[in-house]
Design an enzyme around this catalytic site. Structure first.
Site, PDB file in Angstrom:
ATOM      1  N   GLN A 107       4.265  -6.894  -2.778  1.00 44.26           N
ATOM      2  CA  GLN A 107       3.805  -5.635  -3.371  1.00 44.26           C
ATOM      3  C   GLN A 107       4.464  -4.453  -2.679  1.00 44.26           C
ATOM      4  O   GLN A 107       3.950  -3.927  -1.692  1.00 44.26           O
ATOM      5  CB  GLN A 107       2.279  -5.528  -3.301  1.00 44.26           C
ATOM      6  N   PHE A 108       5.598  -4.010  -3.233  1.00 44.62           N
ATOM      7  CA  PHE A 108       6.335  -2.901  -2.626  1.00 44.62           C
ATOM      8  C   PHE A 108       5.540  -1.605  -2.655  1.00 44.62           C
ATOM      9  O   PHE A 108       5.784  -0.708  -1.843  1.00 44.62           O
ATOM     10  CB  PHE A 108       7.704  -2.720  -3.298  1.00 44.62           C
ATOM     11  N   THR A 109       4.553  -1.501  -3.547  1.00 43.07           N
ATOM     12  CA  THR A 109       3.797  -0.254  -3.647  1.00 43.07           C
ATOM     13  C   THR A 109       2.968   0.034  -2.398  1.00 43.07           C
ATOM     14  O   THR A 109       2.473   1.153  -2.245  1.00 43.07           O
ATOM     15  CB  THR A 109       2.890  -0.238  -4.894  1.00 43.07           C
TER      16      THR A 109
END
Length: 148
Positions: free
Chosen positions: A78-80
């Site tokens: 999850q790059f967010t």
């Protein structure tokens, strides 16, 4: 690296209508990889999460780790988690690692968990994923390798 760790009764990841990863009883780990992260961060975070004593013992005290309760881990990229919301209304993701670096370190993180003897299910890197879970507690922690 940053991780959001949730103790779950069950969790699954679906991509385009197909379940690609699922666990019963264990940890759901959302993993974000930062631009300066290395293999050392992946090793540190995997060992830290594998050994977190966040499951109840016979007295109800959080004293057991995921292996001691026979749990599994669902690891979802999850790059967010590197979204910077301090300015404006649209997050900046400039602190996230490039996709090729992030995928390599995500895979190293998963391999380190498996080397600890934990059964690990995963999502699909860079895919749009639907994540379902039943949070247990709820118990949710933020764990980071920053400063290590």
């Amino acid at each position: 690296m940053r991780a959001v760790v949730q103790r779950v009764q069950e969790a699954s990841v679906t991509v385009e209508g197909t379940v690609v990863g699922a666990i019963t009883h264990g940890l759901l780990v959302f993993l974000g990889v930062g631009s300066g992260d290395t293999s050392a961060d992946a090793r540190y975070l995997a060992k830290k999460i594998a050994r977190l004593r966040i499951f109840p013992d016979d007295q109800g005290k959080m004293n057991l780790d995921v292996q001691e309760v026979g749990g599994q881990i669902l690891a979802v990229s999850q790059f967010t988690l590197y979204g910077d919301c301090r300015r404006g209304r649209r997050p900046s993701f400039s602190g996230a690692a490039a996709p090729d670096v992030a995928e390599t370190l995500y895979q190293e993180f998963v391999a380190e968990l498996q080397a600890e003897g934990i059964t690990v299910a995963t999502g699909v890197f860079q895919a749009h994923m639907d994540v379902s879970l039943i949070n247990d507690g709820p118990v949710t922690l933020i764990v980071s390798s920053e400063g290590e």
